[in-house]
Design a protein around this motif. Structure first.
Motif, PDB file in Angstrom:
ATOM      1  N   PHE A 100       7.615 -12.959  -3.229  1.00 18.40           N
ATOM      2  CA  PHE A 100       6.268 -12.373  -3.146  1.00 18.40           C
ATOM      3  C   PHE A 100       5.348 -12.654  -4.260  1.00 18.40           C
ATOM      4  CE2 PHE A 100       9.352 -10.312  -0.331  1.00 18.40           C
ATOM      5  CZ  PHE A 100       9.067 -10.905   0.935  1.00 18.40           C
ATOM      6  N   ALA A 107       3.246 -10.586  -5.065  1.00 13.88           N
ATOM      7  CA  ALA A 107       3.200  -8.997  -5.974  1.00 13.88           C
ATOM      8  C   ALA A 107       4.506  -9.207  -6.787  1.00 13.88           C
ATOM      9  CB  ALA A 107       3.470  -8.180  -4.884  1.00 13.88           C
ATOM     10  N   GLN A 108       5.358  -9.827  -6.821  1.00 15.09           N
ATOM     11  CA  GLN A 108       6.643 -10.011  -7.834  1.00 15.09           C
ATOM     12  C   GLN A 108       6.114 -10.647  -8.742  1.00 15.09           C
ATOM     13  OE1 GLN A 108       9.366 -11.507  -4.537  1.00 15.09           O
ATOM     14  NE2 GLN A 108      10.974 -10.480  -5.980  1.00 15.09           N
ATOM     15  N   ASN A 138      -1.991  -4.443  -2.265  1.00 15.15           N
ATOM     16  CA  ASN A 138      -0.586  -4.569  -2.605  1.00 15.15           C
ATOM     17  C   ASN A 138       0.616  -4.657  -1.654  1.00 15.15           C
ATOM     18  OD1 ASN A 138       1.967  -3.966  -4.368  1.00 15.15           O
ATOM     19  ND2 ASN A 138       0.666  -2.826  -5.832  1.00 15.15           N
ATOM     20  N   ARG A 151       3.179  -7.969  -0.736  1.00 10.90           N
ATOM     21  CA  ARG A 151       4.678  -7.701  -0.703  1.00 10.90           C
ATOM     22  C   ARG A 151       5.446  -8.088   0.581  1.00 10.90           C
ATOM     23  NH1 ARG A 151       6.166  -5.246  -5.437  1.00 10.90           N
ATOM     24  NH2 ARG A 151       4.792  -4.377  -6.458  1.00 10.90           N
TER      25      ARG A 151
END
Length: 104
Positions: free
Chosen positions: A53, A55-56, A98, A102
């Motif tokens: 993702f 976000a990672q 956020n 994700r």
């Protein structure tokens, strides 16, 4: 990636070669990419693309997401109050962004 490929990539993305190397080192440390040595070597994803993702990646390179044009300074609306810098609104916007990053 060979040295010339790194130079081309950094030029296309308008980032310095040293910064690009730092980004890939962080991605490798966070097990998002793995390095392959030898002729034709470079970097490969450590996991299937669908399981990684955005976000990672942001977390891995220690960057943040800013939903404002002004970087939170509040000077992008010609003097009008920007809802993205009001603390209660910004908190919800950041949380929503956020969460979105994700998920699939």
């Amino acid at each position: 990636m060979g040295r010339s490929a790194w130079l081309i990539f950094s030029g296309r993305q308008d980032i310095s070669l040293s910064y690009l190397e730092q980004l890939f080192a962080k991605l490798r440390q966070n097990n998002l990419v793995k390095s392959v040595r030898g002729p034709g070597g470079g970097y490969l994803l450590s996991h299937p693309q669908a399981s990684i993702f955005v976000a990672q990646i942001i977390d891995a390179v220690n960057e943040s997401v800013d939903a404002t044009h002004c970087g939170g300074k509040g000077n992008c609306k010609q003097g009008e109050v920007c809802l993205t810098i009001i603390p209660s609104c910004k908190k919800h916007i950041d949380k929503g962004v956020n969460l979105c990053l994700r998920t699939e």
